[in-house]
Design a protein around this motif. Structure first.
Motif, PDB file in Angstrom:
ATOM      1  N   ARG A   2      35.774   1.231 -22.466  1.00 50.98           N
ATOM      2  CA  ARG A   2      36.815   0.254 -22.183  1.00 50.98           C
ATOM      3  C   ARG A   2      38.021   0.906 -22.467  1.00 50.98           C
ATOM      4  N   ARG A   3      38.347   1.174 -22.346  1.00 53.40           N
ATOM      5  CA  ARG A   3      40.001   1.320 -22.145  1.00 53.40           C
ATOM      6  C   ARG A   3      40.394   1.566 -21.120  1.00 53.40           C
ATOM      7  N   ALA A   4      39.567   1.561 -20.292  1.00 54.23           N
ATOM      8  CA  ALA A   4      39.657   1.493 -18.224  1.00 54.23           C
ATOM      9  C   ALA A   4      39.617   0.498 -18.328  1.00 54.23           C
ATOM     10  N   PHE A   5      38.472  -0.717 -18.872  1.00 54.93           N
ATOM     11  CA  PHE A   5      38.431  -1.942 -18.774  1.00 54.93           C
ATOM     12  C   PHE A   5      39.323  -2.688 -19.173  1.00 54.93           C
ATOM     13  N   VAL A   6      39.873  -2.278 -20.163  1.00 54.52           N
ATOM     14  CA  VAL A   6      41.588  -3.276 -20.773  1.00 54.52           C
ATOM     15  C   VAL A   6      42.727  -2.352 -19.314  1.00 54.52           C
ATOM     16  N   VAL A   7      42.727  -0.935 -19.401  1.00 54.55           N
ATOM     17  CA  VAL A   7      43.846  -0.829 -18.395  1.00 54.55           C
ATOM     18  C   VAL A   7      43.410  -1.903 -16.942  1.00 54.55           C
ATOM     19  N   LYS A  63      29.448  -2.133 -20.955  1.00 53.92           N
ATOM     20  CA  LYS A  63      28.345  -2.441 -21.124  1.00 53.92           C
ATOM     21  C   LYS A  63      29.294  -3.961 -21.747  1.00 53.92           C
ATOM     22  N   ALA A  64      30.528  -4.339 -21.200  1.00 55.78           N
ATOM     23  CA  ALA A  64      30.637  -5.616 -22.062  1.00 55.78           C
ATOM     24  C   ALA A  64      29.449  -7.048 -22.068  1.00 55.78           C
ATOM     25  N   PRO A  65      30.070  -7.990 -23.250  1.00 55.00           N
ATOM     26  CA  PRO A  65      28.997  -8.553 -23.146  1.00 55.00           C
ATOM     27  C   PRO A  65      28.963  -9.979 -21.463  1.00 55.00           C
ATOM     28  N   ILE A  69      31.460  -9.791 -18.198  1.00 59.51           N
ATOM     29  CA  ILE A  69      31.414  -9.440 -16.777  1.00 59.51           C
ATOM     30  C   ILE A  69      31.219 -10.796 -16.175  1.00 59.51           C
ATOM     31  N   GLY A  70      30.401 -12.087 -15.780  1.00 56.47           N
ATOM     32  CA  GLY A  70      31.109 -13.023 -15.632  1.00 56.47           C
ATOM     33  C   GLY A  70      32.236 -13.385 -15.184  1.00 56.47           C
ATOM     34  N   MET A  71      33.045 -13.770 -16.662  1.00 52.06           N
ATOM     35  CA  MET A  71      34.106 -14.038 -16.354  1.00 52.06           C
ATOM     36  C   MET A  71      35.037 -12.530 -15.126  1.00 52.06           C
ATOM     37  N   ALA A  72      34.502 -11.954 -15.195  1.00 56.79           N
ATOM     38  CA  ALA A  72      35.358 -10.228 -14.513  1.00 56.79           C
ATOM     39  C   ALA A  72      34.991 -10.583 -13.332  1.00 56.79           C
ATOM     40  N   VAL A 122      43.250 -13.639 -18.023  1.00 58.88           N
ATOM     41  CA  VAL A 122      43.916 -13.791 -19.364  1.00 58.88           C
ATOM     42  C   VAL A 122      42.718 -13.061 -20.234  1.00 58.88           C
ATOM     43  N   GLY A 123      42.178 -14.353 -19.526  1.00 55.69           N
ATOM     44  CA  GLY A 123      40.850 -14.290 -21.058  1.00 55.69           C
ATOM     45  C   GLY A 123      39.918 -12.758 -21.334  1.00 55.69           C
ATOM     46  N   VAL A 124      40.027 -12.366 -19.454  1.00 61.27           N
ATOM     47  CA  VAL A 124      38.978 -11.173 -19.369  1.00 61.27           C
ATOM     48  C   VAL A 124      40.091  -9.965 -19.890  1.00 61.27           C
ATOM     49  N   VAL A 125      41.273  -9.416 -20.013  1.00 60.82           N
ATOM     50  CA  VAL A 125      42.302  -8.950 -20.054  1.00 60.82           C
ATOM     51  C   VAL A 125      42.152  -8.839 -22.382  1.00 60.82           C
ATOM     52  N   ARG A 126      42.064 -10.116 -22.203  1.00 62.54           N
ATOM     53  CA  ARG A 126      41.891 -10.410 -24.395  1.00 62.54           C
ATOM     54  C   ARG A 126      40.078  -9.995 -24.347  1.00 62.54           C
ATOM     55  N   GLY A 127      38.999 -10.442 -23.725  1.00 60.70           N
ATOM     56  CA  GLY A 127      38.335 -10.193 -24.188  1.00 60.70           C
ATOM     57  C   GLY A 127      37.928  -8.635 -24.007  1.00 60.70           C
ATOM     58  N   ALA A 128      38.437  -7.387 -22.858  1.00 61.25           N
ATOM     59  CA  ALA A 128      38.193  -6.823 -22.993  1.00 61.25           C
ATOM     60  C   ALA A 128      39.214  -5.596 -24.059  1.00 61.25           C
ATOM     61  N   SER A 129      40.081  -6.858 -24.041  1.00 65.82           N
ATOM     62  CA  SER A 129      41.159  -5.515 -25.091  1.00 65.82           C
ATOM     63  C   SER A 129      40.401  -5.740 -26.967  1.00 65.82           C
TER      64      SER A 129
END
Length: 159
Positions: A2-7, A63-65, A69-72, A122-129
């Protein structure tokens, strides 16, 4: 993960922001030529797609919702649309190679689509965070020596 996803999603956002700088460099370079946009083109056609795919991979591994994942992955489609929108003004040029209203509209949509892509990232970063700070541990990172949280499977229930 999850941290890697944020980074990785944050790095993707920074690269998208730098992409606007590269576009400005191309626009303000004198004498004007297509080679002035080489950084913008290279970043848009190679770096951004690679980062979007990496971001999507980390979203899956974290294991994001499904919506996240679609937004990513969505910026990859928007990037492909960018290439089309960049090419269409030339296709609608007049017989002397000059701009036409239709060509300029497509050129403007290229900029609008870029702004939309940034907002998606931006939405992906917020969701990942949010996912990283949700407090829910990933199964792979659960340490067997730690007691299970109250109310979870494996925890001793008071009788």
């Amino acid at each position: 993960m999850r941290r890697a996803f944020v980074v990785v999603s944050t790095i993707t956002l920074v690269v998208f922001a730098v992409q606007f700088v590269f576009a400005a460099v191309g626009a303000f370079t004198e004498p004007s030529s297509d080679s002035a946009y080489v950084l913008h083109s290279l970043t848009g056609m190679a770096v951004i797609p690679a980062l979007v795919l990496l971001t999507t991979l980390f979203a899956v591994l974290a294991k994001a919702p499904g919506k996240l994942i679609g937004m990513a992955i969505l910026p990859l489609g928007l990037t492909l649309l960018q290439a089309l929108l960049a090419a269409l003004p030339d296709a609608f040029a007049d017989e002397t190679g000059g701009s036409t209203v239709v060509g300029l509209i497509f050129g403007g949509l290229h900029a609008v689509n870029g702004i939309i892509a940034v907002h998606v990232v931006v939405g992906v970063v917020r969701g990942a965070s949010r996912l990283a700070s949700s407090g829910v541990q990933e199964p792979a990172s659960t340490d067997a020596s730690e007691p299970a949280p109250a109310g979870s499977l494996g925890a001793a229930e008071p009788t």
